[in-house]
Scaffold this motif. Structure first.
Motif, PDB file in Angstrom:
ATOM      1  N   THR A 169       0.855  -1.179   0.000  1.00  0.00           N
ATOM      2  CA  THR A 169       0.000   0.000   0.000  1.00  0.00           C
ATOM      3  C   THR A 169       0.893   1.232   0.000  1.00  0.00           C
ATOM      4  OG1 THR A 169      -1.893   1.039   1.102  1.00  0.00           O
ATOM      5  CG2 THR A 169      -0.191   0.096   2.530  1.00  0.00           C
ATOM      6  N   ASP A 170       0.370   2.342  -0.458  1.00  0.00           N
ATOM      7  CA  ASP A 170       1.162   3.570  -0.418  1.00  0.00           C
ATOM      8  C   ASP A 170       1.705   3.772   0.991  1.00  0.00           C
ATOM      9  OD1 ASP A 170       0.884   4.303  -3.106  1.00  0.00           O
ATOM     10  OD2 ASP A 170      -0.975   5.402  -2.739  1.00  0.00           O
ATOM     11  N   GLY A 171       2.978   4.125   1.064  1.00  0.00           N
ATOM     12  CA  GLY A 171       3.625   4.334   2.352  1.00  0.00           C
ATOM     13  C   GLY A 171       4.255   3.085   2.936  1.00  0.00           C
ATOM     14  N   PHE A 172       4.331   1.992   2.144  1.00  0.00           N
ATOM     15  CA  PHE A 172       5.000   0.784   2.650  1.00  0.00           C
ATOM     16  C   PHE A 172       6.488   1.054   2.816  1.00  0.00           C
ATOM     17  CE2 PHE A 172       5.970   0.303  -1.811  1.00  0.00           C
ATOM     18  CZ  PHE A 172       7.153  -0.414  -1.858  1.00  0.00           C
ATOM     19  N   GLU A 173       7.120   0.336   3.712  1.00  0.00           N
ATOM     20  CA  GLU A 173       8.569   0.452   3.912  1.00  0.00           C
ATOM     21  C   GLU A 173       9.245  -0.392   2.829  1.00  0.00           C
ATOM     22  OE1 GLU A 173      12.069   1.183   4.397  1.00  0.00           O
ATOM     23  OE2 GLU A 173      10.872   2.223   5.918  1.00  0.00           O
ATOM     24  N   GLU A 174       9.949   0.264   1.925  1.00  0.00           N
ATOM     25  CA  GLU A 174      10.497  -0.399   0.742  1.00  0.00           C
ATOM     26  C   GLU A 174      11.409  -1.577   1.069  1.00  0.00           C
ATOM     27  OE1 GLU A 174       9.859   3.982  -0.605  1.00  0.00           O
ATOM     28  OE2 GLU A 174      10.482   2.966   1.224  1.00  0.00           O
ATOM     29  N   ILE A 175      12.336  -1.400   1.990  1.00  0.00           N
ATOM     30  CA  ILE A 175      13.273  -2.484   2.302  1.00  0.00           C
ATOM     31  C   ILE A 175      12.523  -3.708   2.811  1.00  0.00           C
ATOM     32  CG2 ILE A 175      15.127  -3.210   3.870  1.00  0.00           C
ATOM     33  CD1 ILE A 175      16.304  -0.387   3.580  1.00  0.00           C
ATOM     34  N   GLU A 176      11.536  -3.502   3.648  1.00  0.00           N
ATOM     35  CA  GLU A 176      10.799  -4.636   4.223  1.00  0.00           C
ATOM     36  C   GLU A 176      10.001  -5.398   3.174  1.00  0.00           C
ATOM     37  OE1 GLU A 176      10.312  -2.193   8.394  1.00  0.00           O
ATOM     38  OE2 GLU A 176       8.521  -2.623   7.206  1.00  0.00           O
ATOM     39  N   GLY A 177       9.377  -4.694   2.260  1.00  0.00           N
ATOM     40  CA  GLY A 177       8.568  -5.360   1.240  1.00  0.00           C
ATOM     41  C   GLY A 177       9.389  -5.961   0.123  1.00  0.00           C
ATOM     42  N   LEU A 178      10.304  -5.178  -0.426  1.00  0.00           N
ATOM     43  CA  LEU A 178      11.044  -5.645  -1.597  1.00  0.00           C
ATOM     44  C   LEU A 178      12.116  -6.668  -1.246  1.00  0.00           C
ATOM     45  CD1 LEU A 178      11.211  -2.283  -3.557  1.00  0.00           C
ATOM     46  CD2 LEU A 178       9.647  -4.224  -3.894  1.00  0.00           C
ATOM     47  N   THR A 179      12.658  -6.621  -0.040  1.00  0.00           N
ATOM     48  CA  THR A 179      13.605  -7.653   0.389  1.00  0.00           C
ATOM     49  C   THR A 179      12.925  -9.014   0.408  1.00  0.00           C
ATOM     50  OG1 THR A 179      14.934  -6.104   1.676  1.00  0.00           O
ATOM     51  CG2 THR A 179      15.097  -8.435   2.283  1.00  0.00           C
ATOM     52  N   VAL A 180      11.703  -9.057   0.919  1.00  0.00           N
ATOM     53  CA  VAL A 180      10.965 -10.321   0.959  1.00  0.00           C
ATOM     54  C   VAL A 180      10.743 -10.848  -0.460  1.00  0.00           C
ATOM     55  CG1 VAL A 180       8.736 -11.387   1.513  1.00  0.00           C
ATOM     56  CG2 VAL A 180       9.878  -9.917   3.192  1.00  0.00           C
TER      57      VAL A 180
ATOM     58  N   MET B 287       3.273  -9.726  -5.846  1.00  0.00           N
ATOM     59  CA  MET B 287       3.085  -8.467  -5.145  1.00  0.00           C
ATOM     60  C   MET B 287       1.649  -8.021  -5.399  1.00  0.00           C
ATOM     61  SD  MET B 287       6.717  -6.509  -5.865  1.00  0.00           S
ATOM     62  CE  MET B 287       6.357  -6.194  -7.580  1.00  0.00           C
ATOM     63  N   VAL B 288       0.924  -7.753  -4.314  1.00  0.00           N
ATOM     64  CA  VAL B 288      -0.492  -7.404  -4.395  1.00  0.00           C
ATOM     65  C   VAL B 288      -0.675  -5.954  -3.986  1.00  0.00           C
ATOM     66  CG1 VAL B 288      -2.828  -7.958  -3.592  1.00  0.00           C
ATOM     67  CG2 VAL B 288      -1.101  -9.781  -3.777  1.00  0.00           C
ATOM     68  N   GLY B 289      -1.254  -5.155  -4.858  1.00  0.00           N
ATOM     69  CA  GLY B 289      -1.529  -3.761  -4.547  1.00  0.00           C
ATOM     70  C   GLY B 289      -2.855  -3.616  -3.825  1.00  0.00           C
ATOM     71  N   MET B 290      -2.861  -2.761  -2.855  1.00  0.00           N
ATOM     72  CA  MET B 290      -4.084  -2.494  -2.100  1.00  0.00           C
ATOM     73  C   MET B 290      -4.919  -1.457  -2.856  1.00  0.00           C
ATOM     74  SD  MET B 290      -3.968  -4.460   0.549  1.00  0.00           S
ATOM     75  CE  MET B 290      -5.219  -3.736   1.609  1.00  0.00           C
ATOM     76  N   GLY B 291      -5.785  -1.939  -3.745  1.00  0.00           N
ATOM     77  CA  GLY B 291      -6.698  -1.067  -4.480  1.00  0.00           C
ATOM     78  C   GLY B 291      -6.174  -0.523  -5.785  1.00  0.00           C
ATOM     79  N   LYS B 292      -4.891  -0.743  -6.065  1.00  0.00           N
ATOM     80  CA  LYS B 292      -4.296  -0.281  -7.319  1.00  0.00           C
ATOM     81  C   LYS B 292      -2.977  -1.009  -7.518  1.00  0.00           C
ATOM     82  CE  LYS B 292      -2.212   3.721  -5.041  1.00  0.00           C
ATOM     83  NZ  LYS B 292      -2.043   5.173  -5.083  1.00  0.00           N
TER      84      LYS B 292
END
Length: 182
Positions: free
Chosen positions: A7-18, A31-36
């Motif tokens: 979702t907008d405002g996600f912490e990039e390192i935490e999401g993209l590292t996974v 990767m699933v977008g929350m609404g977009k």
């Protein structure tokens, strides 16, 4: 399949590292977008997700091995999403894994999924999870719930997910390949 929610405002390192570590381990993930599908992280990095949350039908949810929630300021949007709440509870009811890092364990708490569970999270969020037992560790696994502290623990968190989804040997090999212990 593993679904990582952005979702907008996600912490990039935490999401993209996974995403990166799971794909290195040949774990299928989306990767699933929350609404977009066009999402902007907390530090202005823009990504395009594979799908958006409305595309996850009942069959996809039933077949999910794990869902992952990155933290960051966007966590508030995760916590209030009725769709994500339903998905997380269905995945939990199916005996599959729920993983959250940094502030995102507060979303699992909001969904009623940390009652009586051991967890860790970003230190400022501990008081927002009164029903669980906080442990001061980098990564905590309690049954099918896996949590982690934040940006500095993202690699350990991702490798724990690999251990769960594949095996310890695969996680160890990746750890050495990524020069984590030298």
């Amino acid at each position: 399949m593993v679904y990582i929610f952005f979702t907008d405002g996600f912490e990039e390192i935490e999401g993209l590292t996974v995403v990166d570590v799971l794909r290195r381990a040949d774990v299928q993930c989306q990767m699933v977008g929350m609404g977009k599908t066009q999402i902007t992280g907390a530090h202005g990095i823009r990504i395009e997700t594979d799908i958006e949350i409305s595309q996850l039908d009942d069959q996809a949810i039933l077949e999910a091995e794990m869902i992952v929630l990155p933290g960051g300021p966007g966590t508030e949007s995760l916590k209030t999403s009725l769709s994500l709440n339903r998905i997380a509870n269905e995945v939990n009811d199916n005996g599959k894994y729920l993983a959250a890092i940094c502030a995102a364990p507060t979303a699992l708490s909001a969904f009623g999924l940390l009652v009586g569970k051991k967890f860790t999270c970003y230190p400022a969020c501990i008081e927002d999870i009164p029903e669980g037992k906080h442990l001061d560790e980098k990564v905590v696994r309690d049954g099918q719930i896996i949590t982690s502290k934040g940006v500095g623990t993202a690699l350990e968190f991702a490798l724990e997910l690999v251990s769960v989804l594949k095996d310890d040997d695969t996680a160890d090999q990746l750890s050495h390949t990524m020069v984590m212990h030298y």
